[in-house]
Design an enzyme around this catalytic site. Sequence first.
Site, mmCIF file in Angstrom:
data_model
loop_
_atom_site.group_PDB
_atom_site.id
_atom_site.type_symbol
_atom_site.label_atom_id
_atom_site.label_comp_id
_atom_site.label_asym_id
_atom_site.label_seq_id
_atom_site.Cartn_x
_atom_site.Cartn_y
_atom_site.Cartn_z
ATOM 1 N N LYS A 1 -13.448 -5.313 1.600
ATOM 2 C CA LYS A 1 -14.380 -4.247 1.216
ATOM 3 C C LYS A 1 -15.853 -4.654 1.315
ATOM 4 O O LYS A 1 -16.715 -3.792 1.497
ATOM 5 C CB LYS A 1 -14.067 -3.761 -0.204
ATOM 6 C CG LYS A 1 -12.733 -3.050 -0.308
ATOM 7 C CD LYS A 1 -12.518 -2.467 -1.697
ATOM 8 C CE LYS A 1 -11.182 -1.749 -1.780
ATOM 9 N NZ LYS A 1 -10.994 -1.072 -3.084
ATOM 10 N N LEU B 1 -6.250 -0.668 -12.273
ATOM 11 C CA LEU B 1 -6.318 -0.176 -10.901
ATOM 12 C C LEU B 1 -5.127 -0.623 -10.056
ATOM 13 O O LEU B 1 -4.874 -0.061 -8.993
ATOM 14 C CB LEU B 1 -7.613 -0.643 -10.237
ATOM 15 C CG LEU B 1 -8.857 0.236 -10.435
ATOM 16 C CD1 LEU B 1 -9.154 0.479 -11.905
ATOM 17 C CD2 LEU B 1 -10.068 -0.399 -9.767
ATOM 18 N N GLY C 1 -14.792 -6.165 -4.649
ATOM 19 C CA GLY C 1 -15.188 -4.872 -4.128
ATOM 20 C C GLY C 1 -14.802 -3.717 -5.030
ATOM 21 O O GLY C 1 -15.579 -2.767 -5.218
ATOM 22 N N ASP D 1 -13.964 5.006 -3.596
ATOM 23 C CA ASP D 1 -13.378 4.383 -4.784
ATOM 24 C C ASP D 1 -14.078 4.805 -6.076
ATOM 25 O O ASP D 1 -13.426 5.025 -7.095
ATOM 26 C CB ASP D 1 -13.457 2.856 -4.677
ATOM 27 C CG ASP D 1 -12.291 2.258 -3.907
ATOM 28 O OD1 ASP D 1 -11.272 2.955 -3.732
ATOM 29 O OD2 ASP D 1 -12.412 1.099 -3.480
ATOM 30 N N TYR E 1 -1.486 -0.752 -8.691
ATOM 31 C CA TYR E 1 -0.430 0.266 -8.662
ATOM 32 C C TYR E 1 0.889 -0.273 -8.110
ATOM 33 O O TYR E 1 1.840 0.488 -7.916
ATOM 34 C CB TYR E 1 -0.872 1.479 -7.839
ATOM 35 C CG TYR E 1 -1.263 1.164 -6.417
ATOM 36 C CD1 TYR E 1 -0.312 1.048 -5.414
ATOM 37 C CD2 TYR E 1 -2.600 0.965 -6.082
ATOM 38 C CE1 TYR E 1 -0.677 0.747 -4.113
ATOM 39 C CE2 TYR E 1 -2.970 0.667 -4.779
ATOM 40 C CZ TYR E 1 -2.005 0.559 -3.806
ATOM 41 O OH TYR E 1 -2.371 0.258 -2.518
ATOM 42 N N GLY F 1 -12.718 -8.708 -13.246
ATOM 43 C CA GLY F 1 -12.909 -8.854 -11.811
ATOM 44 C C GLY F 1 -14.339 -8.600 -11.390
ATOM 45 O O GLY F 1 -15.112 -7.949 -12.106
ATOM 46 N N SER G 1 0.817 -1.214 0.000
ATOM 47 C CA SER G 1 0.000 0.000 0.000
ATOM 48 C C SER G 1 0.852 1.265 0.000
ATOM 49 O O SER G 1 1.785 1.410 0.797
ATOM 50 C CB SER G 1 -0.934 0.016 1.208
ATOM 51 O OG SER G 1 -1.650 1.239 1.247
ATOM 52 N N LYS G 2 0.502 2.194 -0.868
ATOM 53 C CA LYS G 2 1.164 3.489 -0.924
ATOM 54 C C LYS G 2 0.368 4.572 -0.183
ATOM 55 O O LYS G 2 0.768 5.736 -0.162
ATOM 56 C CB LYS G 2 1.372 3.911 -2.381
ATOM 57 C CG LYS G 2 2.342 3.025 -3.150
ATOM 58 C CD LYS G 2 2.536 3.523 -4.570
ATOM 59 C CE LYS G 2 3.486 2.630 -5.368
ATOM 60 N NZ LYS G 2 4.868 2.699 -4.860
#
Length: 280
Positions: A78, A223, A140, A115, A225, A137, A26-27
């Site tokens: 989610k 999506l 969530g 989101d 990253y 996909g 996670s960023k």
Amino acid sequence: MAARHRNRTAMSAPYAEVIGDPIAQSKSPLIHGFWLKALGLPGDYRRRHVTPDDLAAYIGERRADAGWRGCNVTIPHKVAVMDLVDDPGNIRGTIGAMNTIVRQPDGALIGTNTDAAGFYAPLAELDLQGAPVVVVGAGGAARAVLFALARAGVGPVTILNRSPLKAMGLLATFGLKGDVAPLDASLPPAALLVNASSLGMTGQPPLDLDLAPLPDDAIVYDLVYAPLQTGLLKAAAARGLDTVDGLDMLIGQAALAFELFFGAPPPEGRDEELRALLTA
């Protein structure tokens, strides 16, 4: 002594977190930390590894933590988190997934979703009315994507997913016309291809799609990253297609969450500096 201790607790810097399993990629801490520093605000933003078995306990403990302002929620929580928090905005009945939990002063926890808006921001100036779309996909993130695309009036939508039944249910949920297909199916000539799965993420299997059926003016939006330049985006660039990487959605959804957590919008005019930090 007890009174002084309570005062120190009340005056301690607020903090928020991002939870998921895995979470090391996670960023979000870099993003929120950059904005906190730029604005000179007290506070912190942390990663927290939370497994599905620990999710209920984690949420329960945070209700009593006055310093905790909330959390962002990533894979795989989610949908499950909706059962553990309040839902005054009927996120369950609309998007069907939450990515942001906000603690109220009385300890109530409210779930929402940033989101959908974050995903759509890079596409907002495009006319997608009636445009054929492919979404990979059905989790969530895909729910937020489909919610936003339905609002934009796209169609038809083809969902590629391991479970056709789950994907078909999403089309019905969002009132979208289209079809479902397995992950190895040939792509239709779509104007927009969105990877809303974890395929292609570091540590996950690759997303191997033949992009030949896409028209030359198609847009490919991933999506994922981590890595930023996924195999899908590299293949799209090799074909000369326009691409949108996962940082656009990540920063967009984070901006909305940041204001909910810390009571101020992110600083203006610093996006390029932030992106340089995230890609260093």
